[in-house]
Motif scaffolding. Sequence first.
Motif, short mmCIF file in Angstrom:
data_model
loop_
_atom_site.label_atom_id
_atom_site.label_comp_id
_atom_site.label_asym_id
_atom_site.label_seq_id
_atom_site.Cartn_x
_atom_site.Cartn_y
_atom_site.Cartn_z
N PHE A 106 -37.57 2.85 12.23
CA PHE A 106 -36.99 4.18 11.83
C PHE A 106 -35.90 4.53 12.95
N ASN A 107 -36.10 4.11 14.26
CA ASN A 107 -34.93 3.85 15.10
C ASN A 107 -34.82 5.60 15.36
N ILE A 108 -35.54 6.59 15.48
CA ILE A 108 -35.05 7.70 16.26
C ILE A 108 -35.50 7.64 17.37
N SER A 109 -34.51 8.06 18.39
CA SER A 109 -35.08 8.36 19.50
C SER A 109 -34.30 9.57 20.42
N GLN A 110 -34.29 10.71 19.71
CA GLN A 110 -33.56 11.81 20.17
C GLN A 110 -34.61 12.31 21.39
N PRO A 111 -34.01 12.69 22.62
CA PRO A 111 -34.87 13.24 23.49
C PRO A 111 -35.50 14.59 23.15
N VAL A 112 -36.79 14.63 23.83
CA VAL A 112 -37.53 16.12 23.43
C VAL A 112 -36.92 16.86 24.54
N VAL A 113 -36.31 17.86 24.05
CA VAL A 113 -35.69 18.95 25.03
C VAL A 113 -36.25 20.25 24.35
N LEU A 114 -36.65 21.06 25.40
CA LEU A 114 -37.29 22.20 25.08
C LEU A 114 -36.35 23.42 24.94
N ASN A 115 -36.13 23.90 24.01
CA ASN A 115 -34.99 24.70 23.72
C ASN A 115 -35.53 26.34 24.00
N ASP A 116 -36.54 26.63 23.43
CA ASP A 116 -37.23 27.82 23.80
C ASP A 116 -37.95 27.88 24.88
N PRO A 117 -37.89 28.41 25.94
CA PRO A 117 -38.68 28.23 27.30
C PRO A 117 -40.07 28.86 27.09
N ASN A 118 -40.23 29.71 26.29
CA ASN A 118 -41.65 30.55 26.11
C ASN A 118 -42.02 30.17 24.87
N LEU A 119 -42.11 28.86 24.53
CA LEU A 119 -42.63 28.22 23.31
C LEU A 119 -44.06 28.33 23.37
N GLY A 120 -44.74 27.62 24.36
CA GLY A 120 -46.07 27.33 24.58
C GLY A 120 -46.91 28.61 25.24
N LEU A 121 -46.43 29.53 25.63
CA LEU A 121 -47.04 30.67 26.50
C LEU A 121 -47.83 31.27 25.45
N VAL A 122 -48.87 32.25 26.19
CA VAL A 122 -49.93 32.66 25.44
C VAL A 122 -49.67 33.82 24.43
N LYS A 123 -48.41 34.30 24.97
CA LYS A 123 -47.84 35.60 24.33
C LYS A 123 -47.28 35.15 22.70
N ASN A 124 -46.43 34.06 22.89
CA ASN A 124 -46.00 33.57 21.84
C ASN A 124 -46.99 32.99 20.73
N LEU A 125 -47.85 32.20 21.43
CA LEU A 125 -48.98 31.58 20.49
C LEU A 125 -50.01 32.64 19.69
N GLY A 126 -50.42 33.52 20.62
CA GLY A 126 -51.10 34.50 20.11
C GLY A 126 -50.47 35.24 18.90
#
Lengths: 165, 109
Positions: A109-129
């Motif tokens: 597949f040859n995909i190797s874009q870096p994993v960059v966090l665009n939204d800093p509160n993506l994995g926080l409890v508020k957003n996930l809830g």
Amino acid sequence: MSTFYFIAFLSIFFSILVITAKNPVHSILYLILTFFTFTIHYVLLNAQFLAIVNFIVYMGAILVLFLYTLMLINLNKESEPRKSNVVKIAGFVGGGCFLLTIIAAVKAFNISQPVVLNDPNLGLVKNLGKILFNEYLLPFEVSSVLLLSAMVGAVLLATKDPKTT
Amino acid sequence: METLTHNIQAIPLNHYILLSSIIFSIGVIGVLIRRNAIVIFMSVELMLNSVNLLLAAFSVYRGDATGQVFVFFIMALAAAEVAVGLAIIVMIYRNTNSIDINVLNRLKW
């Protein structure tokens, strides 16, 4: 950046130790270390809710359940019979073929874009809830039924039948 | 904290896929080569965890929190599975006095 590779090396190392340790208690202790490295991976991905849940549920609940069952079974006499070498080699070949297939597919597949966090509160409890209780409310309730039925099933299976004993 | 995560995360997505597939195949090998039922169960847990890590990595890569919700559901499922599975193992041990899976080959035919 090098933190990820160090932690990745540790998790591969401990997971190899999990399946090669002869004593099942040592195996469980290495599994605890492996899950701890997974928690560090979640922290590096800024998935803080998952890091906490992984820490509490896996390292706190599931592994204590494993250790408790092992104590209940009382396997201290090193009673595990070894599998024959043919079966072991076949297992390694099977797993190796699986790994090779996935690596070849990823290379192709040859995909190797870096994993960059665009939204800093993506994995926080508020957003996930918010997502969990808006879009996934029905699966959440169904999973509570699943947990209840698992609890009833475990109690039913593990208690002795009074008629047969 | 934000600068920390920004510094750390320039890792290619391929490396997450490789790490998860290596750990998944270690779990597969563990299921195939061990005979102790509890160790086989732990290998299954290892496979579930590698899939969880891959889902979280893809969730961050796409900027979509749905993947992390799915990881949460997988964790609930793993807890239920472990409870029922260990109860079955305890019952097998009570009936056969062993947790060697080759004792159970009477289920074959």
